[in-house]
Design a protein around this motif. Structure first.
Motif, PDB file in Angstrom:
ATOM      1  N   PHE A 112      42.362  43.530  26.456  1.00 45.77           N
ATOM      2  CA  PHE A 112      41.770  42.308  25.918  1.00 45.77           C
ATOM      3  C   PHE A 112      40.315  42.537  25.515  1.00 45.77           C
ATOM      4  CE2 PHE A 112      45.368  40.755  28.130  1.00 45.77           C
ATOM      5  CZ  PHE A 112      45.596  39.436  27.821  1.00 45.77           C
ATOM      6  N   TRP A 113      39.874  41.756  24.536  1.00 44.13           N
ATOM      7  CA  TRP A 113      38.469  41.671  24.155  1.00 44.13           C
ATOM      8  C   TRP A 113      38.105  40.191  24.180  1.00 44.13           C
ATOM      9  CZ3 TRP A 113      35.748  46.118  22.449  1.00 44.13           C
ATOM     10  CH2 TRP A 113      34.399  45.890  22.132  1.00 44.13           C
ATOM     11  N   VAL A 114      37.016  39.844  24.838  1.00 47.18           N
ATOM     12  CA  VAL A 114      36.586  38.452  24.955  1.00 47.18           C
ATOM     13  C   VAL A 114      35.346  38.240  24.091  1.00 47.18           C
ATOM     14  CG1 VAL A 114      35.732  36.675  26.540  1.00 47.18           C
ATOM     15  CG2 VAL A 114      37.542  38.265  27.289  1.00 47.18           C
ATOM     16  N   VAL A 115      35.402  37.240  23.217  1.00 47.09           N
ATOM     17  CA  VAL A 115      34.293  36.902  22.329  1.00 47.09           C
ATOM     18  C   VAL A 115      33.815  35.491  22.651  1.00 47.09           C
ATOM     19  CG1 VAL A 115      33.518  36.635  19.939  1.00 47.09           C
ATOM     20  CG2 VAL A 115      35.315  38.316  20.490  1.00 47.09           C
ATOM     21  N   THR A 116      32.557  35.363  23.031  1.00 46.83           N
ATOM     22  CA  THR A 116      31.954  34.054  23.257  1.00 46.83           C
ATOM     23  C   THR A 116      31.244  33.632  21.983  1.00 46.83           C
ATOM     24  OG1 THR A 116      31.685  34.494  25.609  1.00 46.83           O
ATOM     25  CG2 THR A 116      30.291  32.767  24.658  1.00 46.83           C
ATOM     26  N   VAL A 117      31.527  32.418  21.530  1.00 47.09           N
ATOM     27  CA  VAL A 117      30.904  31.869  20.334  1.00 47.09           C
ATOM     28  C   VAL A 117      29.904  30.808  20.786  1.00 47.09           C
ATOM     29  CG1 VAL A 117      31.269  30.703  18.135  1.00 47.09           C
ATOM     30  CG2 VAL A 117      33.009  32.301  19.005  1.00 47.09           C
ATOM     31  N   SER A 118      28.603  31.116  20.637  1.00 48.89           N
ATOM     32  CA  SER A 118      27.553  30.187  21.066  1.00 48.89           C
ATOM     33  C   SER A 118      26.231  30.580  20.424  1.00 48.89           C
ATOM     34  CB  SER A 118      27.412  30.217  22.595  1.00 48.89           C
ATOM     35  OG  SER A 118      26.269  29.495  23.003  1.00 48.89           O
ATOM     36  N   ASP A 152      27.665  30.576  16.176  1.00 53.50           N
ATOM     37  CA  ASP A 152      28.606  29.662  15.522  1.00 53.50           C
ATOM     38  C   ASP A 152      28.440  29.847  14.015  1.00 53.50           C
ATOM     39  OD1 ASP A 152      29.740  27.728  17.717  1.00 53.50           O
ATOM     40  OD2 ASP A 152      27.614  27.948  18.175  1.00 53.50           O
ATOM     41  N   ASP A 153      29.008  30.916  13.505  1.00 54.18           N
ATOM     42  CA  ASP A 153      28.821  31.307  12.114  1.00 54.18           C
ATOM     43  C   ASP A 153      30.135  31.910  11.610  1.00 54.18           C
ATOM     44  OD1 ASP A 153      26.779  32.180   9.848  1.00 54.18           O
ATOM     45  OD2 ASP A 153      28.039  33.927  10.311  1.00 54.18           O
ATOM     46  N   VAL A 154      30.713  31.332  10.558  1.00 52.49           N
ATOM     47  CA  VAL A 154      32.014  31.767  10.052  1.00 52.49           C
ATOM     48  C   VAL A 154      32.010  33.256   9.714  1.00 52.49           C
ATOM     49  CG1 VAL A 154      33.669  31.506   8.157  1.00 52.49           C
ATOM     50  CG2 VAL A 154      32.695  29.476   9.235  1.00 52.49           C
ATOM     51  N   VAL A 155      30.982  33.721   9.023  1.00 52.09           N
ATOM     52  CA  VAL A 155      30.937  35.127   8.604  1.00 52.09           C
ATOM     53  C   VAL A 155      30.872  36.048   9.818  1.00 52.09           C
ATOM     54  CG1 VAL A 155      29.584  36.853   7.339  1.00 52.09           C
ATOM     55  CG2 VAL A 155      29.941  34.570   6.360  1.00 52.09           C
ATOM     56  N   MET A 156      30.060  35.699  10.793  1.00 50.05           N
ATOM     57  CA  MET A 156      29.930  36.522  11.991  1.00 50.05           C
ATOM     58  C   MET A 156      31.235  36.543  12.792  1.00 50.05           C
ATOM     59  SD  MET A 156      26.861  36.264  14.761  1.00 50.05           S
ATOM     60  CE  MET A 156      25.700  37.555  14.410  1.00 50.05           C
ATOM     61  N   ILE A 157      31.864  35.389  12.951  1.00 49.52           N
ATOM     62  CA  ILE A 157      33.123  35.297  13.703  1.00 49.52           C
ATOM     63  C   ILE A 157      34.213  36.092  12.994  1.00 49.52           C
ATOM     64  CG2 ILE A 157      34.933  33.725  14.508  1.00 49.52           C
ATOM     65  CD1 ILE A 157      32.617  31.578  14.708  1.00 49.52           C
ATOM     66  N   ARG A 158      34.349  35.906  11.688  1.00 48.31           N
ATOM     67  CA  ARG A 158      35.373  36.657  10.942  1.00 48.31           C
ATOM     68  C   ARG A 158      35.102  38.148  10.982  1.00 48.31           C
ATOM     69  NH1 ARG A 158      36.224  32.866   5.704  1.00 48.31           N
ATOM     70  NH2 ARG A 158      37.491  31.321   6.782  1.00 48.31           N
ATOM     71  N   LEU A 184      36.232  39.545  14.310  1.00 47.95           N
ATOM     72  CA  LEU A 184      37.685  39.529  14.419  1.00 47.95           C
ATOM     73  C   LEU A 184      38.303  40.615  13.537  1.00 47.95           C
ATOM     74  CD1 LEU A 184      40.314  38.487  15.511  1.00 47.95           C
ATOM     75  CD2 LEU A 184      40.245  36.648  13.804  1.00 47.95           C
ATOM     76  N   MET A 185      37.830  40.769  12.319  1.00 47.31           N
ATOM     77  CA  MET A 185      38.385  41.808  11.445  1.00 47.31           C
ATOM     78  C   MET A 185      38.192  43.196  12.057  1.00 47.31           C
ATOM     79  SD  MET A 185      37.846  40.469   7.546  1.00 47.31           S
ATOM     80  CE  MET A 185      36.091  40.209   7.647  1.00 47.31           C
ATOM     81  N   ASP A 186      37.038  43.431  12.663  1.00 46.13           N
ATOM     82  CA  ASP A 186      36.805  44.710  13.339  1.00 46.13           C
ATOM     83  C   ASP A 186      37.786  44.908  14.492  1.00 46.13           C
ATOM     84  OD1 ASP A 186      34.708  45.270  11.625  1.00 46.13           O
ATOM     85  OD2 ASP A 186      33.139  44.733  13.071  1.00 46.13           O
ATOM     86  N   GLU A 217      37.965  27.417  11.881  1.00 49.45           N
ATOM     87  CA  GLU A 217      37.910  27.666  10.431  1.00 49.45           C
ATOM     88  C   GLU A 217      37.737  29.152  10.125  1.00 49.45           C
ATOM     89  OE1 GLU A 217      37.371  23.515  11.130  1.00 49.45           O
ATOM     90  OE2 GLU A 217      36.345  25.211  12.035  1.00 49.45           O
ATOM     91  N   ALA A 218      37.036  29.866  10.981  1.00 52.09           N
ATOM     92  CA  ALA A 218      36.820  31.297  10.777  1.00 52.09           C
ATOM     93  C   ALA A 218      38.076  32.103  11.079  1.00 52.09           C
ATOM     94  CB  ALA A 218      35.665  31.776  11.653  1.00 52.09           C
ATOM     95  N   VAL A 219      38.787  31.733  12.138  1.00 53.83           N
ATOM     96  CA  VAL A 219      39.913  32.537  12.615  1.00 53.83           C
ATOM     97  C   VAL A 219      41.223  32.227  11.893  1.00 53.83           C
ATOM     98  CG1 VAL A 219      41.375  32.987  14.642  1.00 53.83           C
ATOM     99  CG2 VAL A 219      38.871  32.943  14.878  1.00 53.83           C
ATOM    100  N   ARG A 220      41.524  30.963  11.691  1.00 49.02           N
ATOM    101  CA  ARG A 220      42.844  30.566  11.167  1.00 49.02           C
ATOM    102  C   ARG A 220      43.253  31.325   9.896  1.00 49.02           C
ATOM    103  NH1 ARG A 220      43.408  24.788  11.736  1.00 49.02           N
ATOM    104  NH2 ARG A 220      44.870  25.100  13.435  1.00 49.02           N
ATOM    105  N   PRO A 221      42.383  31.516   8.906  1.00 48.35           N
ATOM    106  CA  PRO A 221      42.818  32.224   7.696  1.00 48.35           C
ATOM    107  C   PRO A 221      43.196  33.693   7.932  1.00 48.35           C
ATOM    108  CG  PRO A 221      40.795  31.009   7.276  1.00 48.35           C
ATOM    109  CD  PRO A 221      41.027  30.970   8.748  1.00 48.35           C
ATOM    110  N   LEU A 222      42.774  34.264   9.051  1.00 51.37           N
ATOM    111  CA  LEU A 222      43.077  35.667   9.335  1.00 51.37           C
ATOM    112  C   LEU A 222      44.368  35.841  10.133  1.00 51.37           C
ATOM    113  CD1 LEU A 222      39.494  36.973  10.156  1.00 51.37           C
ATOM    114  CD2 LEU A 222      40.714  37.026   7.976  1.00 51.37           C
ATOM    115  N   LEU A 223      44.981  34.733  10.550  1.00 43.30           N
ATOM    116  CA  LEU A 223      46.227  34.818  11.301  1.00 43.30           C
ATOM    117  C   LEU A 223      47.404  34.968  10.348  1.00 43.30           C
ATOM    118  CD1 LEU A 223      45.680  31.978  13.939  1.00 43.30           C
ATOM    119  CD2 LEU A 223      45.306  34.450  14.230  1.00 43.30           C
ATOM    120  N   GLU A 224      48.324  35.851  10.693  1.00 44.26           N
ATOM    121  CA  GLU A 224      49.554  35.996   9.917  1.00 44.26           C
ATOM    122  C   GLU A 224      50.539  34.892  10.289  1.00 44.26           C
ATOM    123  OE1 GLU A 224      50.728  39.964  10.923  1.00 44.26           O
ATOM    124  OE2 GLU A 224      48.997  40.824   9.886  1.00 44.26           O
TER     125      GLU A 224
END
Length: 174
Positions: free
Chosen positions: A17-23, A63-69, A72-74, A100-107
């Motif tokens: 697992f990898w845990v990402v805190t968004v804050s 809390d930044d879409v570009v940073m979160i995406r 996740l892509m990495d 909003e950042a994650v949902r478009p990257l889900l298959e």
């Protein structure tokens, strides 16, 4: 043996697992060298470890879409990560953009996860549960989970997802 039990039995016993805190506030505190508490991230790591899985890394992002995406892509490209858990940014404030950042990257999205999460949350906190946008899905053979940023929400969400994680990974990689 029922099909879901057979799939569950074929799932990997060892997951990373990898845990990402968004804050944004915690990110800015870290960037300026100040101490900060990450109770939700700490709780996620403890629960994952108690379930017998390995946490191979943690990250803190704004809390930044570009940073979160970007993170996740990495992580979706890393062979040593099976499950990515995000905490934070799932509410209805303008700054809550994790979904909003994650949902478009889900298959594929696991809609049932959000339904069960909100039902359990409703049983604990009442009608405030309608504001949760907890989310789970799969991408690139990995499970991605987005949880609210409170330690209680992390406990609720991981209580739902951890028992099924091997089953989900098995199916996502089939």
């Amino acid at each position: 043996m029922k099909p879901h039990e057979e799939h569950r039995s074929r799932g990997p016993r060892e997951l990373s697992f990898w845990v990402v805190t968004v804050s944004t506030s915690r990110y800015e505190a870290m960037a300026s060298g100040k101490n900060y508490a990450d109770e939700s991230g700490d709780r996620a790591v403890a629960l994952i470890s108690q379930a017998g899985y390995k946490v191979v890394g943690r990250s803190l992002v704004k809390d930044d879409v570009v940073m979160i995406r970007g993170i996740l892509m990495d992580l979706l490209r890393r062979p040593d990560v099976d499950v990515v858990v995000f905490t934070g940014g799932t509410g209805v404030a303008r700054t809550d953009v994790t979904v909003e950042a994650v949902r478009p990257l889900l298959e594929k999205e696991l809609e049932g996860f959000g339904d069960v999460f909100r039902l359990r949350s409703y049983q604990e906190v009442g009608t405030a549960a309608i504001m949760s946008r907890a989310l789970a899905g799969v991408s690139n053979g990995k499970l991605v989970v987005v949880l609210p940023g409170s330690p209680n929400a992390v406990e609720t969400g991981l209580g739902i997802i951890l028992p099924e994680a091997p089953h989900i990974i098995y199916l996502a990689r089939s």
